[in-house]
Design an enzyme around this catalytic site. Structure first.
Site, PDB file in Angstrom:
ATOM      1  N   SER A   1      -0.090   5.658 -11.691  1.00  0.00           N
ATOM      2  CA  SER A   1       0.495   6.915 -11.232  1.00  0.00           C
ATOM      3  C   SER A   1      -0.621   7.921 -10.975  1.00  0.00           C
ATOM      4  CB  SER A   1       1.516   7.420 -12.248  1.00  0.00           C
ATOM      5  OG  SER A   1       2.350   8.402 -11.679  1.00  0.00           O
TER       6      SER A   1
ATOM      7  N   ASP B   1       9.381   2.082  -5.219  1.00  0.00           N
ATOM      8  CA  ASP B   1       8.896   3.238  -5.977  1.00  0.00           C
ATOM      9  C   ASP B   1       9.371   4.535  -5.319  1.00  0.00           C
ATOM     10  OD1 ASP B   1       7.426   5.210  -7.305  1.00  0.00           O
ATOM     11  OD2 ASP B   1       5.629   3.976  -7.439  1.00  0.00           O
TER      12      ASP B   1
ATOM     13  N   HIS C   1       8.364   2.490  -9.862  1.00  0.00           N
ATOM     14  CA  HIS C   1       7.148   3.166 -10.304  1.00  0.00           C
ATOM     15  C   HIS C   1       6.647   2.516 -11.591  1.00  0.00           C
ATOM     16  CE1 HIS C   1       4.346   6.418  -9.938  1.00  0.00           C
ATOM     17  NE2 HIS C   1       4.580   6.853 -11.164  1.00  0.00           N
TER      18      HIS C   1
END
Length: 635
Positions: free
Chosen positions: A493, A578, A610
């Site tokens: 991330s 995602d 994600h």
């Protein structure tokens, strides 16, 4: 427990510190390196975990992986089992039958129903499902109401969340609070009435209050977005509210506020810490009082307000010395608890604690395949960034190796408005088991260290935030711990962005890099974020960058726009569904590097979002990462 219904962005030294980090060095040098445990031993779902007690304490819920038909992958499903006192009896009974993905989370609703959430392929469009425990029938948490729950969803408008009171027996829902388009969070009283809300207004936030659900909300306090004024729960008489507030101070504190006297000077400060933010207050429904507040220095600290809970923790800790204790769940009477006991070297075990009898009944170990003695210590460290800012973090050294000239992995956390904490981390232990030292740092803009530290990272993606990471690498090298030719970087991330920024803007620093669902292009990233973040975009632009006003800076700090600088071997992993970091981010970077002939390995999973949740995908990812790092870093 009264719960805040809120929308959150979850992106998703000095010599003394070094001495603390290396305290066991002599012992390490004398200890043989442990065997390499299989990747799957670190990342397989536990055979039994996520234990929860029904309200009456007579039934135990837990999750257990179930093999699919015809050899399909295992999926975590909910089981139930009767209890006699604190001892499970009879055979467990499978209650849910999910086959596509693991169940994300579940709760008891009273003693007869269980609620769980599910999404589809990692898209984060979660659905709430209720299951009758006795019949297993799907009937598609107000603690004192066994038949209703409050659920917020964005079905009416994907950009905002309304609140509904849902009958778990019939699925019938009644609108309780309609979001006008700018409400970020809702707060209930102890009777489940939605009486407070947090509204966003450009760069300001407003705290709203109403005396009952028939009244109109009114604004009682306005703050800038840098100021926290977060409701936690009402007092038992419903007249005042416990808040987490940093009005007029750098660190957040636990305060009590009268909604009719909401001025900052009228706050009653109940507890604050001089070093870090206070967060995580807890409420007892059975005792009708505030029990404690937690905060994180190097490790978790608790301040108790209730002698009963202080004694509960003390009694448990006497029976589990050397372990970090957490109460994960209780029956309604709050005299039986699910206890998690773990430390930095093991995910530990789970127990039922009977407070009346002062007994612990073990339910199971979370991971029986890896012995604690074979894992590495996570030591708190600190170093000074180039502009003088103190950066705190954690250093994990491979067991059985002298801490000199090691292959090291720098592991910046996601968020970025989050922080790393002390405790068991399977990724860190996996890397240490493979011979790497692992450095985690809470770079500026990490949460928990006060407002100034958080604000110091505004507009600093790829700049000072990245410098903090680079300075951590230089600190490792200067101490002689890291071999300067064998430093890698891995993050997910925001940590994936930091990974890409690291190999782009400091191309000679890293020998290998692994980007996991990371941002590559600041402009396309902001165009593809989930619709329910739209009310937050003015604040996001201020904290990260405005695509128009800050165009030059965002271009300068978008790794994909400077891919010609990258020469470090790169491994990229991405979930096709995602919703936060669109697959296009990874596609752009991989295409740019392949065009230049730079070594890049790309893994995409069509049934993930994600981050990878499905067990088989995690196995494949970490096995590939192991081979990739070994090929370029020779641990």
């Amino acid at each position: 427990m009264t719960r805040t219904l809120s929308l959150r962005i979850a992106f998703l030294l000095a010599p003394l510190a070094l001495a603390a980090a290396l305290a066991p060095a002599a012992a390490l040098a004398e200890t043989a390196a442990p065997p390499k445990f299989p990747v799957r031993d670190f990342f397989a779902n536990p055979e039994r975990a996520y234990f929860r007690l029904s309200d009456d304490g007579r039934t135990l819920g837990f999750m257990q992986p179930v093999a699919g038909a015809e050899g399909k992958p295992r999926r975590l499903n909910v089981f139930v089992q009767p209890l006699e006192g604190s001892k499970p009896v009879g055979e467990p009974r499978q209650l849910t039958h999910e086959t596509a993905r693991d169940i994300n989370i579940y709760y008891w609703k009273g003693s007869d129903r269980i609620l769980y959430t599910k999404d589809f392929g990692g898209d984060e469009n979660f659905h709430v499902v209720a299951v009758d425990v006795k019949t297993g029938k799907i009937v598609d948490d107000l603690p004192d109401d066994p038949f209703h729950v409050l659920i917020q969803h964005n079905k009416r408008n994907p950009e905002v969340f309304d609140v509904f009171r849902v009958d778990v027996r019939t699925g019938e829902s009644v609108l309780v609070a309609e979001n006008p388009g700018d409400i970020l969070g809702w707060q209930t009283d102890h009777h489940g009435r939605v009486l407070m809300a947090v509204r966003t207004k450009g760069l300001d936030s407003e705290l709203l209050y109403r005396a009952n659900e028939k009244a109109e909300f009114r604004t009682i306090a306005t703050t800038d977005y840098k100021t926290r004024l977060d409701p936690a729960f009402f007092t038992d008489d419903e007249q005042k509210v416990y808040m987490i507030s940093n009005r007029g101070r750098d660190k957040t504190a636990l305060v009590m506020m009268d909604p009719n006297k909401p001025q900052a000077e009228a706050e009653e400060v109940l507890y604050q810490d001089p070093e870090v933010d206070v967060d995580g207050p807890s409420w007892s429904n059975a005792r009708k009082r505030l029990t404690m507040v937690t905060y994180s220095r190097d490790k978790t600290v608790r301040k108790f307000f209730d002698p009963y809970y202080e004694k509960v923790f003390a009694d448990i800790e006497k029976q589990l010395p050397g372990m970090e204790i957490a109460l994960q769940n209780s029956n309604k009477a709050e005299d039986k608890f699910i206890v998690a006991a773990a430390n930095d070297r093991t995910p530990g075990a789970r127990y039922i604690y009977d407070a009346k009898a002062d007994t612990l009944t073990k339910l199971g170990d979370i991971n029986t395949k890896i012995p604690e003695a074979a894992m590495s210590f996570m030591k708190p460290i600190a170093y000074t960034a180039r502009d003088g800012l103190a950066i705190h973090g954690y250093l994990t050294l491979p067991l059985g190796k002298e801490p000199k000239n090691l292959a090291c992995i720098v592991n910046p956390h996601g968020g970025p408005w989050a922080r790393d904490t002390w405790g068991y981390n399977p990724e860190v232990q996996f890397l240490a088991n493979r011979g790497y030292c692992v450095l985690q740092m809470n770079f500026r803009s990490s949460t928990g260290y006060g407002r100034k530290f958080w604000e110091a990272g505004f507009g600093q993606w790829g700049l000072k935030m990245q410098d903090d990471i680079t300075d951590g690498v230089k600190w490792l090298i200067a101490q002689g711990i890291a071999d300067p030719k064998r430093v890698g970087i891995y993050g997910g991330s925001y940590g994936g962005y930091a990974t890409l920024a690291g190999v782009t803007f400091t191309p000679d620093l890293y020998a290998a890099a692994v980007d996991y669902v990371g941002v590559a292009n600041m402009f396309t990233f902001m165009k593809t974020i989930p619709p329910y973040w739209k009310p937050l975009m003015p604040k996001f632009y201020e904290m990260v960058g405005d695509p128009v006003k800050d165009k030059a800076r965002l271009e300068a700090t978008s790794p994909v726009m400077h891919a010609d600088r990258i020469k470090t071997p790169l491994f990229v992993a991405q979930g096709a569904r995602d919703p936060r970091v669109n697959k296009d981010e990874s596609d752009q970077m991989v295409a740019a590097l392949k065009k230049r002939g730079v070594a890049v390995q790309y893994m995409v999973k069509d049934n993930e979002g994600h981050g990878f949740r499905n067990e088989e995908n995690q196995f494949e990812f970490y096995e590939a990462m192991e081979k990739f790092l070994a090929a370029h870093m020779a641990p």
